[in-house]
Scaffold this motif. Structure first.
Motif, mmCIF file in Angstrom:
data_model
loop_
_atom_site.group_PDB
_atom_site.id
_atom_site.type_symbol
_atom_site.label_atom_id
_atom_site.label_comp_id
_atom_site.label_asym_id
_atom_site.label_seq_id
_atom_site.Cartn_x
_atom_site.Cartn_y
_atom_site.Cartn_z
ATOM 1 N N GLU A 79 15.196 9.695 -17.396
ATOM 2 C CA GLU A 79 14.552 10.947 -16.990
ATOM 3 C C GLU A 79 14.610 11.129 -15.469
ATOM 4 O O GLU A 79 14.722 12.253 -14.973
ATOM 5 C CB GLU A 79 13.092 10.972 -17.467
ATOM 6 C CG GLU A 79 12.913 11.098 -18.969
ATOM 7 C CD GLU A 79 13.143 9.778 -19.699
ATOM 8 O OE1 GLU A 79 13.283 8.732 -19.006
ATOM 9 O OE2 GLU A 79 13.193 9.800 -20.942
ATOM 10 N N GLU A 83 16.318 14.234 -13.520
ATOM 11 C CA GLU A 83 15.567 15.016 -12.550
ATOM 12 C C GLU A 83 16.302 15.086 -11.210
ATOM 13 O O GLU A 83 16.308 16.124 -10.543
ATOM 14 C CB GLU A 83 14.184 14.395 -12.367
ATOM 15 C CG GLU A 83 13.209 15.247 -11.567
ATOM 16 C CD GLU A 83 12.757 16.483 -12.327
ATOM 17 O OE1 GLU A 83 12.227 17.394 -11.670
ATOM 18 O OE2 GLU A 83 12.942 16.549 -13.570
ATOM 19 N N LYS A 86 19.058 17.509 -11.441
ATOM 20 C CA LYS A 86 18.528 18.871 -11.497
ATOM 21 C C LYS A 86 18.048 19.354 -10.132
ATOM 22 O O LYS A 86 18.314 20.494 -9.734
ATOM 23 C CB LYS A 86 17.382 18.916 -12.515
ATOM 24 C CG LYS A 86 16.724 20.278 -12.640
ATOM 25 C CD LYS A 86 15.584 20.215 -13.652
ATOM 26 C CE LYS A 86 14.849 21.568 -13.715
ATOM 27 N NZ LYS A 86 13.698 21.504 -14.659
ATOM 28 N N GLU A 87 17.333 18.477 -9.398
ATOM 29 C CA GLU A 87 16.665 18.890 -8.170
ATOM 30 C C GLU A 87 17.498 18.654 -6.897
ATOM 31 O O GLU A 87 17.301 19.344 -5.902
ATOM 32 C CB GLU A 87 15.327 18.157 -8.035
ATOM 33 C CG GLU A 87 14.346 18.430 -9.161
ATOM 34 C CD GLU A 87 13.825 19.857 -9.121
ATOM 35 O OE1 GLU A 87 13.850 20.463 -8.024
ATOM 36 O OE2 GLU A 87 13.412 20.370 -10.182
ATOM 37 N N VAL A 239 12.399 13.775 -4.759
ATOM 38 C CA VAL A 239 12.258 13.711 -6.218
ATOM 39 C C VAL A 239 11.419 12.500 -6.617
ATOM 40 O O VAL A 239 10.516 12.602 -7.467
ATOM 41 C CB VAL A 239 13.641 13.653 -6.895
ATOM 42 C CG1 VAL A 239 13.496 13.362 -8.385
ATOM 43 C CG2 VAL A 239 14.400 14.953 -6.683
ATOM 44 N N ARG A 243 7.705 12.426 -8.466
ATOM 45 C CA ARG A 243 7.472 11.790 -9.765
ATOM 46 C C ARG A 243 6.515 10.602 -9.669
ATOM 47 O O ARG A 243 5.779 10.320 -10.608
ATOM 48 C CB ARG A 243 8.812 11.324 -10.368
ATOM 49 C CG ARG A 243 9.703 12.484 -10.798
ATOM 50 C CD ARG A 243 11.018 11.981 -11.393
ATOM 51 N NE ARG A 243 10.829 11.162 -12.581
ATOM 52 C CZ ARG A 243 10.638 11.632 -13.799
ATOM 53 N NH1 ARG A 243 10.581 12.943 -14.007
ATOM 54 N NH2 ARG A 243 10.502 10.818 -14.831
#
Length: 395
Positions: A79, A83, A86-87, A239, A243
């Motif tokens: 995950e 992420e 994606k970011e 990121v 998280r």
């Protein structure tokens, strides 16, 4: 005195004192020999570093647990990788990777090897090239398959050869895996894993059969280009902070470019350290030349008096002894260079990579002449300053 007469006087003295001259030049010989070998070994080390990293993308980034004193409670997961993709707009590729060790066997051949559990994108991120077969992809996610390095393939299939190893089964930690590909020789190792001597398997299979209950996964990413490395590090850091909050400090980010530069700096530092040792040896040799010239001045005091009595000028005497020191040191430098050429096969025999360079030869010879000039001047000046009447009366 003419320049020819000065040289004739010098070579007559050298010929008459061959043993003393040879012993005098030993320090220079050893010093110049050491300089050439040090420069050759340094060049060989730097070339090895370049070859080791030549296939490595300098835009590769490694996100991993920080192995400091603090206890690591967190673990990177798929995950996190998703992420980041994606970011982090500066990242083009990402893959989970997990390293371990396992026993590997094929028929009567057994060995222990490094294993990397990876996903498909690791091939492009680490510039891996295949000699035979194919690499791990999404279709093999839950399959017992491996891609093996060229050196490992040669070890396991020495008798059969590696041409037809695709489709063969090997045993990894007691489980049978099918070989689907063989890598081309990479000549590089990064983060403790050497692809030439190891093997790759699907990430999920490595977690299940290799790493046990305490895996330490890392995320390997590829920046869009070298100019995006700094921004990629900043985005990945954001990121992780998003998280994990303050606990994100338990992770560290390393880029392959800094590893390359660090390896180059280490090779250069080692070369400079060895070069300083060689310089000390040359200085000791220069001191030896100075001492011998002092003795020579005393032994040749009457000769100096006679030369001055028949019209030799102060600068003529200075030139005789100074040029003698320079010639002796130059001969020592040349002999050191010749001996260094003879020493190269010995280094290669002991698997020490050394590459002779013109710069190394010039440096050794130039240092030798410089040392001879520096340490020869004072004794030469001492000889030139003798008064003729004192020199002729010297017993």
């Amino acid at each position: 005195m003419s320049f020819g007469e000065i040289l004739r006087s010098i070579f007559i003295n050298i010929r008459e004192n061959k043993t003393k001259v040879f012993l005098t030049t030993l320090g220079i010989i050893v010093g110049s020999l050491t300089i050439v070998l040090v420069m050759a070994i340094g060049s060989g080390s730097q070339e090895s570093v370049k070859e080791q990293f030549k296939r490595l993308n300098v835009g590769t980034l490694y996100i991993m647990p920080s192995f400091g004193r603090q206890r690591i409670n967190l673990r990177l997961e798929s995950e996190d990788m998703e992420e980041i993709l994606k970011e982090a707009s500066s990242i083009s590729k990402a893959s989970m990777m997990i390293n371990g060790n396992a026993s590997i066997s094929y028929h009567n051949t057994s060995t222990s090897s490094s294993i990397a559990g990876v996903m498909e994108d690791i091939k492009e991120i680490n510039n891996l090239e295949l000699e035979y077969g194919e690499f791990i992809n999404e279709d093999y996610r839950e399959e017992r398959v491996v891609v093996i390095g060229s050196e490992l393939a040669k070890l396991l299939f020495e008798e059969e050869g590696i041409t037809n190893v695709v489709g063969e089964k090997i045993v990894v930690n007691g489980k049978r895996f099918e070989i689907i590909g063989v890598l081309k020789y990479q000549g590089s190792a990064e983060r403790g894993f050497n692809p030439d001597e190891g093997l790759f398997m699907p990430y999920e299979m490595a977690k299940r059969y290799i790493t046990g209950r305490n895996p330490r996964p890392m995320i390997v990413t590829l920046a869009k280009d070298i100019d995006h490395v700094d921004s990629a590090i900043e985005e990945i850091t954001m990121v992780l902070q998003k998280r994990y909050g303050e606990k994100s400090e338990q992770f560290m980010i390393r880029d392959a470019g800094s590893s390359l530069e660090s390896a180059k700096n280490s090779a250069r530092t080692m070369t400079l350290m060895l070069l300083s040792v060689a310089t000390v040896v040359l200085i000791v040799g220069g001191i030896g030349i100075m001492n011998v010239l002092f003795v020579s001045v005393k032994e040749r005091t009457r000769e100096i008096g006679i030369l001055k009595a028949i019209g030799a000028r102060r600068k003529d005497i200075l030139r005789i002894f100074l040029f003698e020191a320079i010639i002796i040191s130059a001969i020592g430098g040349l002999l050191g260079i010749v001996f260094s050429m003879a020493a190269m096969p010995i280094l290669h025999y002991f698997n020490v990579r050394a590459i002779n360079t013109l710069f190394g030869y010039l440096l050794a010879f130039g240092f030798s002449v410089l040392i001879g000039t520096f340490f020869g001047y004072y004794p030469a000046a001492k000889a030139a300053s003798l008064r003729p009447i004192d020199a002729l009366n010297y017993e």
